[in-house]
Design a protein around this motif. Structure first.
Motif, PDB file in Angstrom:
ATOM      1  N   GLU A  49       4.003   5.191 -51.977  1.00  0.00           N
ATOM      2  CA  GLU A  49       3.130   4.123 -51.471  1.00  0.00           C
ATOM      3  C   GLU A  49       1.894   4.716 -50.822  1.00  0.00           C
ATOM      4  N   TRP A  53      -1.537   3.410 -48.237  1.00  0.00           N
ATOM      5  CA  TRP A  53      -1.813   2.384 -47.232  1.00  0.00           C
ATOM      6  C   TRP A  53      -3.292   2.028 -47.187  1.00  0.00           C
ATOM      7  N   ASN A 106       0.063   7.155 -44.498  1.00  0.00           N
ATOM      8  CA  ASN A 106       1.166   6.598 -43.710  1.00  0.00           C
ATOM      9  C   ASN A 106       0.674   5.386 -42.928  1.00  0.00           C
ATOM     10  N   LYS A 107       1.598   4.515 -42.606  1.00  0.00           N
ATOM     11  CA  LYS A 107       1.278   3.307 -41.840  1.00  0.00           C
ATOM     12  C   LYS A 107       0.626   3.650 -40.497  1.00  0.00           C
ATOM     13  N   GLU A 108       1.153   4.665 -39.827  1.00  0.00           N
ATOM     14  CA  GLU A 108       0.647   5.015 -38.491  1.00  0.00           C
ATOM     15  C   GLU A 108      -0.845   5.324 -38.506  1.00  0.00           C
ATOM     16  N   GLU A 121      -2.861   2.073 -39.157  1.00  0.00           N
ATOM     17  CA  GLU A 121      -2.879   1.244 -37.947  1.00  0.00           C
ATOM     18  C   GLU A 121      -3.769   1.826 -36.863  1.00  0.00           C
ATOM     19  N   LYS A 152      -4.560  -5.605 -40.685  1.00  0.00           N
ATOM     20  CA  LYS A 152      -3.151  -5.226 -40.823  1.00  0.00           C
ATOM     21  C   LYS A 152      -3.045  -4.089 -41.830  1.00  0.00           C
ATOM     22  N   ALA A 153      -2.167  -3.132 -41.540  1.00  0.00           N
ATOM     23  CA  ALA A 153      -1.876  -2.074 -42.503  1.00  0.00           C
ATOM     24  C   ALA A 153      -0.992  -2.654 -43.593  1.00  0.00           C
ATOM     25  N   GLU A 154      -1.330  -2.355 -44.827  1.00  0.00           N
ATOM     26  CA  GLU A 154      -0.562  -2.880 -45.955  1.00  0.00           C
ATOM     27  C   GLU A 154      -0.268  -1.756 -46.937  1.00  0.00           C
ATOM     28  N   ALA A 155       0.997  -1.657 -47.330  1.00  0.00           N
ATOM     29  CA  ALA A 155       1.398  -0.640 -48.306  1.00  0.00           C
ATOM     30  C   ALA A 155       1.195  -1.175 -49.715  1.00  0.00           C
TER      31      ALA A 155
END
Length: 132
Positions: free
Chosen positions: A34, A36, A60-62, A65, A76-79
């Protein structure tokens, strides 16, 4: 699905230069399957360089964000799954003549690459690691 990163890992990776962040992103995206982006009510967040309109991406999501501050605090973080990236996003970005900013961080810009370049790197990494 990726494992959450420890704060010490985040700090260490944030200190990478743009080229190191690019290599990290390629490995992480292939490993986790994935990539982001940030989205708001209008869709995918865009950045503008002198020459290109770009979509920023993170491994990565972190990290995604951590960019959702200030004017982007409502994002918003989206994968996006790697399969969807290959099948839709690469071609869609090319059709819209958009580039990609690889893993920008707060201190410096990320590398700007074209969608086919990132697609190629991701596929090369997948071959190397045996993930297809």
């Amino acid at each position: 699905m990726s494992t959450p990163l420890e704060p010490s890992q985040i700090e260490q990776i944030q200190a990478y230069d743009a080229e190191q962040r690019y290599k990290y992103l390629v490995k992480e995206v292939v490993s986790n399957r994935e990539i982001w982006i940030l989205t708001d009510e209008h869709g995918c967040v865009m950045l503008n360089t002198d020459d290109e309109d770009c979509v920023p991406v993170w491994p990565n999501k972190e990290f995604a964000e951590s960019w959702a501050t200030g004017e982007w605090e409502n994002c918003k973080a989206e994968a996006i799954s790697l399969n969807k990236w290959h099948s839709r996003w690469t071609y869609g970005l090319e059709d819209d003549e958009l580039a990609i900013v690889i893993f920008p961080n707060q201190d410096e810009d990320g590398l700007v690459v074209f969608p086919d370049e990132l697609d190629f790197e991701l596929k090369q990494q997948a071959k190397k690691s045996g993930n297809r």
